[in-house]
Design an enzyme around this catalytic site. Structure first.
Site, PDB file in Angstrom:
ATOM      1  N   LYS A  38       0.821  -1.213   0.000  1.00 50.59           N
ATOM      2  CA  LYS A  38       0.000   0.000   0.000  1.00 50.59           C
ATOM      3  C   LYS A  38       0.850   1.256   0.000  1.00 50.59           C
ATOM      4  CE  LYS A  38      -4.021  -2.118   2.229  1.00 50.59           C
ATOM      5  NZ  LYS A  38      -4.914  -2.098   3.407  1.00 50.59           N
ATOM      6  N   LYS A  56      -7.638 -10.691  -6.620  1.00 51.41           N
ATOM      7  CA  LYS A  56      -8.848 -10.857  -5.833  1.00 51.41           C
ATOM      8  C   LYS A  56      -9.870  -9.788  -6.202  1.00 51.41           C
ATOM      9  CE  LYS A  56      -8.817  -9.651  -1.503  1.00 51.41           C
ATOM     10  NZ  LYS A  56      -8.562  -9.579  -0.038  1.00 51.41           N
ATOM     11  N   LYS A  85     -13.043  -4.683  -2.884  1.00 49.61           N
ATOM     12  CA  LYS A  85     -13.945  -3.527  -2.897  1.00 49.61           C
ATOM     13  C   LYS A  85     -13.210  -2.220  -3.104  1.00 49.61           C
ATOM     14  CE  LYS A  85     -14.060  -3.299   2.187  1.00 49.61           C
ATOM     15  NZ  LYS A  85     -13.159  -4.448   2.377  1.00 49.61           N
TER      16      LYS A  85
END
Length: 344
Positions: free
Chosen positions: A112, A197, A200
């Site tokens: 991240k 994956k 969201k």
């Protein structure tokens, strides 16, 4: 009774992957077999640049969808992380036990942080330390089990390390939890990138089926899913990831077996049509219940308020014990002033 803690972060609209990979397990299994807590971990959504109004909106939507999916507040505790101060209180104590090296070894932090830097943004300190907050989320409740996917196992291992270290240095205070693999979960990959994956927080909207997508939108996304070279419909995760993803989604929605389903279809088109209809049918009752709950916002607010009260009552004794163990003066319950006599 076994205590289970699970959380969901309001950083995006919940997806089919969230439902088949976690929420369905919570509804069908965890809330019945254990003393289960399900938390909207909104403090974790603040570790990156965010729109405050969107975080509030997504937090409410996530709570409503958890209830729409079938979580029953008579069986489990559903609440919002920021409504229970013990999360933040305990997080700081655990920061005083964790090390800088441990934080920088976290794989998700590396990924991240690199993503933020590529975007030209600054990396917030909270992104480095959020695994400690996650540990506080778990340890505050004395959770025995934490159902997680592969990407979160490292964080549960850190939680275990911090619990053991604290117990050894300051006296036994925390239950040492263990990571568990969901028993009825399915792995759902991005329809446009079956190596990734279905997340969201992803930006590739066409590859993500959201729980509130209209049926025609679901059908369109599934029919446009990436497949593989060749024409045979065969379940092979390594060499045919696109087809394997569709077979796994179909199996998860219909209760079938992806290997067996692979021998049923002669074309990708037929597989996509059946997968799309299976997804539409799975989402239909969730969407209908979500609409009912949105028409009664007071009910959702009441569930979250009652859930926070129950969660607070569970967490406070453990967190207070941790404060005493690490060397802090206990406060008078009524005034908040140090209870000096009690500390002697």
């Amino acid at each position: 009774m076994t205590r289970v803690f699970s959380g969901i972060k309001p950083t995006g609209h919940l997806t089919l992957g969230n439902y088949l990979g976690a929420m369905r397990q919570w509804v069908a299994v965890d809330q019945h077999r254990a003393e289960a807590l399900f938390c909207i971990v909104d403090l974790h959504a603040l570790t990156v640049d965010h729109d405050p109004a969107r975080v509030r909106r997504l937090s409410r939507q996530a709570a409503t969808l958890l209830l729409a999916a079938g979580l029953d507040p008579r069986l489990c505790t559903v609440f919002v992380q920021s409504h229970v101060d013990e999360h933040a209180r305990l997080s700081y104590l655990l920061e005083c036990v964790a090390t800088d090296g441990e934080m920088r070894r976290m794989i998700q932090y590396k990924e991240k942080a690199a993503r933020e830097q590529r975007r030209g943004g600054s990396v917030r300190l909270s992104l480095l330390t959020y695994p400690v907050l996650m540990a506080a989320d778990i340890l505050a409740y004395g959770a025995d089990e934490v159902p997680v996917g592969d990407d979160q196992v490292q964080h549960v291992e850190l939680t275990r390390d911090l619990a053991v270290r604290f117990n050894q240095r300051y006296g036994h205070t925390f239950v040492v939890p263990r990571a568990t693999r969901p028993t009825v979960a399915a792995r759902v990959m991005n329809l446009q990138d079956p190596a990734s994956k279905m997340g969201k927080s992803d930006d590739t909207g066409p590859g993500i089926v959201y729980l509130l997508d209209e049926p025609d939108v679901v059908r369109r996304k599934v029919m446009r899913a990436v497949t593989d070279s060749g024409r045979d419909v065969v379940y092979d995760r390594e060499s045919r990831p696109g087809v394997a993803n569709l077979l796994e989604i179909l199996a998860a929605c219909s209760g079938g077996n992806p290997e067996a389903l692979g021998g049923v279809y002669e074309s990708y088109g037929a597989l996509k049509r059946d997968t799309a209809e299976a997804v539409v049918e799975v989402l239909k009752p969730v969407q209908e219940r979500h609409k009912e709950l949105c028409a009664d916002p007071g009910y959702v607010e009441g569930v979250l308020r009652d859930g926070a009260e129950r969660a607070r009552a569970m967490a406070r004794p453990t967190v207070d014990a941790a404060y005493r163990a690490i060397g802090l003066l206990p406060a008078d319950v009524e005034t908040g002033a140090p209870a000096l006599n009690a500390a002697r």
